[in-house]
Structure formats: C-alpha cells, structure tokens
Design a protein around this motif. Structure first.
Motif, PDB file in Angstrom:
ATOM      1  N   THR A  98       0.841  -1.209   0.000  1.00 61.43           N
ATOM      2  CA  THR A  98       0.000   0.000   0.000  1.00 61.43           C
ATOM      3  C   THR A  98       0.875   1.258   0.000  1.00 61.43           C
ATOM      4  O   THR A  98       2.029   1.240   0.435  1.00 61.43           O
ATOM      5  CB  THR A  98      -0.930   0.079   1.241  1.00 61.43           C
ATOM      6  N   VAL A  99       0.254   2.333  -0.470  1.00 62.79           N
ATOM      7  CA  VAL A  99       0.958   3.620  -0.568  1.00 62.79           C
ATOM      8  C   VAL A  99       1.455   4.073   0.808  1.00 62.79           C
ATOM      9  O   VAL A  99       2.611   4.466   0.969  1.00 62.79           O
ATOM     10  CB  VAL A  99       0.010   4.681  -1.181  1.00 62.79           C
ATOM     11  N   GLY A 100       0.577   3.997   1.807  1.00 67.74           N
ATOM     12  CA  GLY A 100       0.945   4.455   3.155  1.00 67.74           C
ATOM     13  C   GLY A 100       2.116   3.666   3.722  1.00 67.74           C
ATOM     14  O   GLY A 100       3.055   4.244   4.285  1.00 67.74           O
ATOM     15  N   GLU A 101       2.072   2.342   3.549  1.00 72.84           N
ATOM     16  CA  GLU A 101       3.167   1.502   4.065  1.00 72.84           C
ATOM     17  C   GLU A 101       4.474   1.833   3.359  1.00 72.84           C
ATOM     18  O   GLU A 101       5.539   1.867   3.965  1.00 72.84           O
ATOM     19  CB  GLU A 101       2.860   0.018   3.814  1.00 72.84           C
ATOM     20  N   ASP A 102       4.354   2.082   2.059  1.00 74.75           N
ATOM     21  CA  ASP A 102       5.572   2.353   1.310  1.00 74.75           C
ATOM     22  C   ASP A 102       6.231   3.649   1.756  1.00 74.75           C
ATOM     23  O   ASP A 102       7.448   3.726   1.929  1.00 74.75           O
ATOM     24  CB  ASP A 102       5.288   2.379  -0.198  1.00 74.75           C
ATOM     25  N   VAL A 138      -0.656  -0.259  -4.374  1.00 74.33           N
ATOM     26  CA  VAL A 138       0.235   0.351  -5.361  1.00 74.33           C
ATOM     27  C   VAL A 138       0.040  -0.279  -6.742  1.00 74.33           C
ATOM     28  O   VAL A 138       0.007   0.418  -7.760  1.00 74.33           O
ATOM     29  CB  VAL A 138       1.706   0.211  -4.897  1.00 74.33           C
ATOM     30  N   HIS A 139      -0.147  -1.614  -6.776  1.00 71.33           N
ATOM     31  CA  HIS A 139      -0.206  -2.263  -8.094  1.00 71.33           C
ATOM     32  C   HIS A 139      -1.493  -1.934  -8.850  1.00 71.33           C
ATOM     33  O   HIS A 139      -1.602  -2.208 -10.041  1.00 71.33           O
ATOM     34  CB  HIS A 139       0.023  -3.778  -7.980  1.00 71.33           C
ATOM     35  N   GLU A 140      -2.455  -1.310  -8.148  1.00 73.56           N
ATOM     36  CA  GLU A 140      -3.692  -0.905  -8.828  1.00 73.56           C
ATOM     37  C   GLU A 140      -3.641   0.543  -9.330  1.00 73.56           C
ATOM     38  O   GLU A 140      -4.582   1.014  -9.944  1.00 73.56           O
ATOM     39  CB  GLU A 140      -4.890  -1.080  -7.893  1.00 73.56           C
ATOM     40  N   LEU A 141      -2.549   1.234  -9.055  1.00 75.41           N
ATOM     41  CA  LEU A 141      -2.454   2.641  -9.473  1.00 75.41           C
ATOM     42  C   LEU A 141      -1.987   2.732 -10.928  1.00 75.41           C
ATOM     43  O   LEU A 141      -1.356   1.810 -11.453  1.00 75.41           O
ATOM     44  CB  LEU A 141      -1.448   3.385  -8.585  1.00 75.41           C
TER      45      LEU A 141
END
Ligand SMILES: Nc1ncnc2c1ncn2[C@@H]1O[C@H](COP(=O)(O)OP(=O)(O)OP(=O)(O)O)[C@@H](O)[C@H]1O
Length: 232
Positions: A98-102, A138-141
């Motif tokens: 996820t974006v936040g985790e990254d 992320v992979h869905e962005l």
C-alpha cells in the motif's frame, strides 16, 4: 565544504567508470552546485551511469565523487541520506503493497516514533496531491500515480539533492507535467537525466554527454544547441 552560495556541492575529481570490460565514463572533473541541473545526450552516452555515481549506486573506478566532502565510497550511508534517487520505472523503488506503508518504510528505518511517522506520511501525501491514496494498493495505481508515489517516497526522507533518471519516459504528457510541476516546486537541488529537451530549457545548467564524456556544459540554450549539432 559548501557551494558558492553556501549550499551543498557535489564534486567529481578525475572520475573514470568501467562497467564490465568497458570504460563508460572518463575524465570527469565537475563541481555541481546549481539548483537545477539537466543531463542530456544520446542513448548509451553515459547519462544513467553518471546519475548513479551521484549517490553511490555506482562507485568510480578511478577518482572520487564527494557530496559536501562525503565520499560515495567511504561514506555510503551518509551520502544516500543526502542524495535521493528516482528511477525511470517506479516499480524499481516501491516496495510495499500500500501507498501508506511504502511511504512509512524509509522513516521506520530511521527509527522515528509511530505517531511522527504517521503525521509525516499524511503531510507528504497531501503535498504531492495524493490525499486519499493512503490505503490504495500500489499495483492498482496508474503509471503516473505510481511515479508520484515513488517521488513522495524519496522526498519524505528529505534529501538535499534529488537525482531523477528519465522519470517521465513512461508517462503521458499530462503526468509528465504533473511530475515536473512537483519537481519544480522542490527546495532541493535537482539533477534530471532526460531525452525530453523541453524539460531542461529553464534549468540553471545543462551537461551534454557523448561517448562517456561531458562535451558541453553551460546554460540550457547553449547546451541544447551543442547537443542538436552533435546529432547532426
Ligand atoms: N553493467 C554493464 N556492463 C557493461 N556495460 C554497461 C553496463 N551498464 C551499462 N553499460 C554500458 O555503458 C554505456 C553507458 O550506459 P548508460 O546507461 O549510462 O547510458 P545512457 O546515456 O543513460 O543511455 P540511455 O539514454 O539509453 O538510457 C552503454 O554503452 C552501456 O552499454
């Protein structure tokens, strides 16, 4: 050791770089202190290799690269803190689902308290127009969104320099514009490698690479003209 305006400075002294059994860069003696530096040149001229020398992703075979006196070979960790790097393909640097985790990942490495990390992640998402992306996968962005997440992930660590290696090559015009607007608003020193000459037209300084050497170095109009003449 600081630049002319007291700001940070990167120094290449007698740098040669061999990769495999080939010399891909040679005779590099440069002092970089400008806020916006473009790097242009034909395919295979050595631009990416040069970019990777700036933060120690590659080490010189001869000579030295120093950032405010820190040597990329001896002081690798401190150099990585000072010089952030954005790749052409964001998939090369986004690690977490996820974006936040990254975005939190790099800060966790710096052992900051959880609440401070959460606050910085929120603020950074807002700053890069990514409000509402915290829990997105992320992979869905889209490619453009992923590149913005990658940029935010580098900038959350507050480097003094940002090196970008063809960051817009995979993006359409709109997303290229978005990324360049975000980069344009940064306080940091920027080194941008690109084939899109329009992106460096307003920069302070442009380096032209050819066959592993800097063949022109100066204001954008002069450097771009030299490059176009080189292409014939
Ligand atoms: N690991 C390697 N081993 C041997 N040669 C390499 C290696 N990596 C790059 N090279 C060579 O180094 C030269 C410079 O490559 P580099 O990627 O720095 O060029 P570039 O200007 O960034 O090219 P492009 O615009 O195509 O991205 C090329 O001739 C390339 O083939």
């Amino acid at each position: 050791m600081a630049g002319p305006d007291g700001g940070p400075m990167i120094v290449f002294a007698g740098v040669r770089l061999d990769r495999g059994d080939r010399t891909v860069l040679s005779g590099l003696d440069l002092t970089l202190a400008e806020r916006r530096i473009g790097v242009i040149g034909a395919n295979g001229s050595g631009k990416s290799s040069f970019a990777r020398l700036l933060n120690g992703l590659l080490l010189p075979s001869r000579g030295s690269v120093t950032i405010d006196g820190l040597d990329t070979r001896r002081d690798a960790k401190a150099v990585r803190r000072k010089v952030g790097f954005l790749f052409q393909n964001p998939d090369n640097q986004i690690v977490y689902p996820t974006v936040g985790e990254d975005l939190a990942f790099g800060l966790k490495g710096r052992k900051l308290p959880e609440a401070e990390i959460a606050g910085k992640v929120r603020a950074t998402l807002r700053r890069f127009g990514l409000d509402g992306f915290h829990d997105r996968l992320v992979h869905e962005l889209s490619g453009g969104e992923r590149q913005m997440v990658a940029l935010a992930g580098v900038m959350i660590l507050k480097p003094e320099w940002l090196v970008l290696d063809e960051p817009t090559t995979l993006l359409d015009r709109r997303n290229t514009q978005r990324i360049m607007e975000a980069v344009g608003g940064l306080d940091q020193h920027v080194v941008l490698v690109t084939h899109d000459l329009s992106l460096v037209e307003s920069f302070d300084r442009v380096l032209v690479f050819d066959a592993g050497a800097v063949v022109a170095d100066g204001p954008p109009a002069m450097a771009i003209d030299a490059y176009l003449r080189l292409l014939g």
